[in-house]
Design a protein around this motif. Structure first.
Motif, PDB file in Angstrom:
ATOM      1  N   LEU A 213       0.841  -1.195   0.000  1.00  0.00           N
ATOM      2  CA  LEU A 213       0.000   0.000   0.000  1.00  0.00           C
ATOM      3  C   LEU A 213       0.875   1.242   0.000  1.00  0.00           C
ATOM      4  O   LEU A 213       1.953   1.253   0.596  1.00  0.00           O
ATOM      5  CB  LEU A 213      -0.906   0.031   1.235  1.00  0.00           C
ATOM      6  N   GLY A 214       0.408   2.313  -0.659  1.00  0.00           N
ATOM      7  CA  GLY A 214       1.149   3.565  -0.645  1.00  0.00           C
ATOM      8  C   GLY A 214       0.294   4.710  -1.141  1.00  0.00           C
ATOM      9  O   GLY A 214      -0.497   4.534  -2.064  1.00  0.00           O
ATOM     10  N   ALA A 215       0.432   5.888  -0.527  1.00  0.00           N
ATOM     11  CA  ALA A 215      -0.353   7.057  -0.933  1.00  0.00           C
ATOM     12  C   ALA A 215       0.222   8.309  -0.288  1.00  0.00           C
ATOM     13  O   ALA A 215       1.004   8.237   0.659  1.00  0.00           O
ATOM     14  CB  ALA A 215      -1.822   6.893  -0.552  1.00  0.00           C
ATOM     15  N   VAL A 216      -0.187   9.474  -0.810  1.00  0.00           N
ATOM     16  CA  VAL A 216       0.230  10.770  -0.267  1.00  0.00           C
ATOM     17  C   VAL A 216      -0.888  11.328   0.603  1.00  0.00           C
ATOM     18  O   VAL A 216      -2.055  11.313   0.203  1.00  0.00           O
ATOM     19  CB  VAL A 216       0.552  11.762  -1.405  1.00  0.00           C
ATOM     20  N   PHE A 217      -0.509  11.829   1.788  1.00  0.00           N
ATOM     21  CA  PHE A 217      -1.491  12.368   2.719  1.00  0.00           C
ATOM     22  C   PHE A 217      -1.002  13.681   3.329  1.00  0.00           C
ATOM     23  O   PHE A 217       0.198  13.900   3.483  1.00  0.00           O
ATOM     24  CB  PHE A 217      -1.768  11.378   3.861  1.00  0.00           C
ATOM     25  N   GLN A 218      -1.962  14.524   3.684  1.00  0.00           N
ATOM     26  CA  GLN A 218      -1.694  15.723   4.471  1.00  0.00           C
ATOM     27  C   GLN A 218      -1.862  15.337   5.938  1.00  0.00           C
ATOM     28  O   GLN A 218      -2.956  15.007   6.385  1.00  0.00           O
ATOM     29  CB  GLN A 218      -2.671  16.841   4.106  1.00  0.00           C
ATOM     30  N   LEU A 219      -0.762  15.354   6.692  1.00  0.00           N
ATOM     31  CA  LEU A 219      -0.787  14.954   8.093  1.00  0.00           C
ATOM     32  C   LEU A 219      -0.436  16.136   8.986  1.00  0.00           C
ATOM     33  O   LEU A 219       0.265  17.065   8.565  1.00  0.00           O
ATOM     34  CB  LEU A 219       0.195  13.806   8.333  1.00  0.00           C
ATOM     35  N   ASP A 220      -0.932  16.094  10.214  1.00  0.00           N
ATOM     36  CA  ASP A 220      -0.710  17.170  11.165  1.00  0.00           C
ATOM     37  C   ASP A 220       0.315  16.760  12.222  1.00  0.00           C
ATOM     38  O   ASP A 220       0.490  15.571  12.508  1.00  0.00           O
ATOM     39  CB  ASP A 220      -2.021  17.560  11.856  1.00  0.00           C
ATOM     40  N   ARG A 221       0.940  17.754  12.782  1.00  0.00           N
ATOM     41  CA  ARG A 221       1.918  17.500  13.843  1.00  0.00           C
ATOM     42  C   ARG A 221       1.237  16.800  15.022  1.00  0.00           C
ATOM     43  O   ARG A 221       0.173  17.221  15.474  1.00  0.00           O
ATOM     44  CB  ARG A 221       2.535  18.818  14.308  1.00  0.00           C
ATOM     45  N   GLY A 222       1.858  15.747  15.508  1.00  0.00           N
ATOM     46  CA  GLY A 222       1.297  15.007  16.627  1.00  0.00           C
ATOM     47  C   GLY A 222       0.436  13.831  16.219  1.00  0.00           C
ATOM     48  O   GLY A 222       0.073  13.010  17.069  1.00  0.00           O
ATOM     49  N   ASP A 223       0.089  13.708  14.926  1.00  0.00           N
ATOM     50  CA  ASP A 223      -0.655  12.535  14.460  1.00  0.00           C
ATOM     51  C   ASP A 223       0.189  11.280  14.657  1.00  0.00           C
ATOM     52  O   ASP A 223       1.427  11.333  14.626  1.00  0.00           O
ATOM     53  CB  ASP A 223      -1.010  12.669  12.976  1.00  0.00           C
ATOM     54  N   THR A 224      -0.472  10.157  14.836  1.00  0.00           N
ATOM     55  CA  THR A 224       0.235   8.883  14.948  1.00  0.00           C
ATOM     56  C   THR A 224      -0.310   7.900  13.920  1.00  0.00           C
ATOM     57  O   THR A 224      -1.506   7.922  13.601  1.00  0.00           O
ATOM     58  CB  THR A 224       0.097   8.282  16.355  1.00  0.00           C
ATOM     59  N   LEU A 225       0.571   7.060  13.396  1.00  0.00           N
ATOM     60  CA  LEU A 225       0.203   6.054  12.407  1.00  0.00           C
ATOM     61  C   LEU A 225       0.574   4.672  12.930  1.00  0.00           C
ATOM     62  O   LEU A 225       1.654   4.485  13.499  1.00  0.00           O
ATOM     63  CB  LEU A 225       0.915   6.302  11.076  1.00  0.00           C
ATOM     64  N   ASP A 226      -0.324   3.716  12.728  1.00  0.00           N
ATOM     65  CA  ASP A 226      -0.026   2.336  13.074  1.00  0.00           C
ATOM     66  C   ASP A 226      -0.633   1.423  12.014  1.00  0.00           C
ATOM     67  O   ASP A 226      -1.249   1.897  11.050  1.00  0.00           O
ATOM     68  CB  ASP A 226      -0.535   1.983  14.475  1.00  0.00           C
TER      69      ASP A 226
END
Length: 249
Positions: A213-226
């Motif tokens: 899987l792969g994609a471009v995202f707009q993420l915010d400071r402090g977001d977490t990914l799992d």
């Protein structure tokens, strides 16, 4: 070009009483300049329209559940192998990047893949950190998020009866303070062993399946990914087969 015409005054009047009238003559070339101006305006309009259409096509991308613009895609196992090395080279040149290797001990009681940042090809730079098995976003911006899960499906159960291959799934989730709940950014579900060879079936070795899987995202400071992968007992975490990462654009 402007010309002037002098009209004679009263012939009976003296030289001092003669009156001169200036009459402006319209240039015969004035209509040519107007035509050129109209053509130039039309050309500018057409050029602007083409640029606008091109700009809209470049920005037209699917939207995920979280409302983030993304261009998700999946790869087969052969394509993913080449993409992995390319992504690692790109991420090393990025100002902020992290690449994690997955580990799973089927003899333990783990409920998720354990991500490691100091083994094999794993690394991190640009203030990325791994906390509670989640990647913490250091700054707001655009990021390319990617992950791969490899499965080694073994045939178990009654060899004489009908064997049904399991359903494989893998997804990347985001926890954002703005949203307040965990949402799925990328996900895929597929059937394992879509083309099992007869030798593999008889010997009970099963087959291998990969989800990328792969994609471009707009993420915010402090977001977490799992991530979340199923079934865990079929997951193959040998070096380079299961990984998770992202880099800033």
């Amino acid at each position: 070009m402007t010309g002037y015409k002098i009209t004679a005054g009263d012939v009976e009047a003296g030289p001092q009483d003669r009156m001169e009238v200036l009459v402006q003559k319209k240039s015969s070339t004035g209509w040519l300049w107007k035509l050129l101006a109209v053509l130039l305006l039309l050309a500018l309009c057409l050029g602007g329209a083409r640029l606008y259409v091109w700009y809209q096509l470049e920005r037209s991308e699917p939207t995920t559940q979280a409302g983030n613009t993304a261009a998700p895609f999946r790869m087969d196992s052969e394509e993913a192998a080449g993409a992995r090395s390319t992504l690692q080279e790109m991420s090393k040149k990025a100002k902020a990047a992290i690449h994690l290797e997955g580990h799973y001990d089927e003899r333990g009681n783990a409920t998720a893949v354990e991500w490691r940042d100091r083994v094999g090809q794993a690394f991190s730079q640009g203030n990325f950190r791994l906390q509670d098995n989640r990647i913490v976003i250091p700054e707001s911006g655009l990021y390319f998020v990617y992950s791969q899960a490899s499965f080694r499906v073994s045939r178990s159960g009654d060899q004489e009866g009908e064997w049904r291959p399991p359903t494989l799934s893998h997804r990347v989730r985001r926890m954002s303070r703005a949203v307040g709940t965990r949402v799925s950014l990328l996900s895929a579900v597929r059937s394992a062993c879509q083309s099992v060879q007869e030798d593999g079936e008889r010997s009970g070795h099963g087959c291998y399946s990969t989800i990328y899987l792969g994609a471009v995202f707009q993420l915010d400071r402090g977001d977490t990914l799992d991530t979340e992968s199923n079934p865990l007992k079929e997951l193959d975490t040998d070096e380079g087969k299961t990984f998770f990462g992202l880099f800033a654009l």
